[in-house]
Design an enzyme around this catalytic site. Structure first.
Site, mmCIF file in Angstrom:
data_model
loop_
_atom_site.group_PDB
_atom_site.id
_atom_site.type_symbol
_atom_site.label_atom_id
_atom_site.label_comp_id
_atom_site.label_asym_id
_atom_site.label_seq_id
_atom_site.Cartn_x
_atom_site.Cartn_y
_atom_site.Cartn_z
ATOM 1 N N CYS A 115 0.780 -1.171 0.189
ATOM 2 C CA CYS A 115 0.069 -0.062 -0.141
ATOM 3 C C CYS A 115 0.948 1.414 0.085
ATOM 4 O O CYS A 115 1.574 1.588 -0.883
ATOM 5 C CB CYS A 115 -1.022 -0.020 1.168
ATOM 6 S SG CYS A 115 -2.450 1.327 1.058
ATOM 7 N N HIS A 208 -3.860 -5.322 0.654
ATOM 8 C CA HIS A 208 -3.205 -5.467 1.927
ATOM 9 C C HIS A 208 -3.371 -6.973 2.109
ATOM 10 O O HIS A 208 -4.442 -7.699 2.748
ATOM 11 C CB HIS A 208 -3.975 -4.647 3.295
ATOM 12 C CG HIS A 208 -3.769 -3.360 3.219
ATOM 13 N ND1 HIS A 208 -2.806 -2.788 4.251
ATOM 14 C CD2 HIS A 208 -4.178 -2.223 2.696
ATOM 15 C CE1 HIS A 208 -2.700 -1.713 4.192
ATOM 16 N NE2 HIS A 208 -3.530 -1.277 3.190
ATOM 17 N N GLU A 210 -2.058 -8.944 4.300
ATOM 18 C CA GLU A 210 -2.105 -9.168 5.662
ATOM 19 C C GLU A 210 -3.548 -9.428 6.288
ATOM 20 O O GLU A 210 -3.543 -9.754 7.151
ATOM 21 C CB GLU A 210 -1.228 -8.217 6.516
ATOM 22 C CG GLU A 210 -1.887 -7.046 6.847
ATOM 23 C CD GLU A 210 -1.801 -5.954 5.948
ATOM 24 O OE1 GLU A 210 -1.993 -4.690 6.113
ATOM 25 O OE2 GLU A 210 -1.191 -6.372 4.668
#
Length: 238
Positions: A115, A208, A210
């Site tokens: 990002c 993202h 994660e």
């Protein structure tokens, strides 16, 4: 065999409370993902007195680097005036991240940028940013959406498919691509979703990975790939 050390670049608190909250959650999830991928995550913080000229020395003990998401990049760093939508700028964080990126490329270290990490990578190498992405009926960049991965890119080799669902929440994006970078994924509205460096061992994604609410298999592959590249660097330095 000991785990390769992965420096996770720390984040200073932004002025916007929601950014502080989201950055904290992202940092925890990123460290967990690096560990799950076989690496040893170590958060790299930068005191204000730390000269950025020391960054190569600080990174030398690590095997890989991860630049996570965070606040907006200061527009003047790429020759633009701030738009009303640009928020949460942290000047020291920009300086610190730029120092990390330059050291990563100089040292040819394995790196994954996420990002904001991808955005400041582009700025560091001479590119510019869209300060506020206009949402369309085609793609919502603050939700799960589909990304097209270009065949023949390193990213395609990592995720093994041309179409993946990703979880993103951003309002800035790459505008003019910096020299040395290659686009390897796009959203349906044309927003650049991933880039890679032509020479350096750097892969960057706008989403993202994660956040495991989308395609957890391909997202986990990004962290496993970073750890694998870091492990190879660790072994070659013996």
């Amino acid at each position: 065999m000991s785990r390769p050390l992965v420096a996770v670049v720390g984040r200073r608190a932004a002025q916007v409370p929601i950014l502080r909250f989201s950055a904290t959650l992202a940092a925890e999830a990123i460290c967990e993902a690096v560990w799950a991928g076989g690496g040893e995550p170590v958060v790299l913080h930068g005191p204000a007195a730390d000269p950025l000229t020391e960054m190569p020395r600080r990174l030398a003990r690590f095997d890989g680097v991860l630049l996570p998401g965070g606040a907006d990049v200061e527009p003047r760093r790429y020759g633009a005036e701030p738009a009303p939508e640009t928020t949460g700028v942290v000047a020291f964080q920009d300086e610190f991240d730029l120092g990390v990126i330059r050291a990563v490329i100089d040292l040819d270290m394995p790196a994954l940028a996420i990002c904001r990490g991808m955005q400041i990578l582009n700025v560091a190498l001479g590119g510019t940013l869209i300060q506020h992405v206009v949402e369309t009926d085609t793609v919502h960049h603050n939700a799960i959406h589909q990304v097209h991965v270009k065949r023949g890119t390193r990213l395609h080799g990592i995720v093994g498919t041309q179409s993946i669902d990703v979880s993103s929440y951003h309002h800035q994006a790459v505008d003019r691509l910096a020299p040395g970078l290659v686009v390897c994924a796009l959203a349906a509205d044309g927003v650049i979703e991933a880039v890679e460096h032509r020479r350096a061992d750097v892969v960057a994604v706008q989403w993202h990975p994660e956040d495991r609410h989308a395609d957890s298999i391909t997202d986990a592959a990004l962290f496993a790939d970073l750890v694998d590249r870091a492990r190879k660097r660790k072994e070659s330095s013996r």
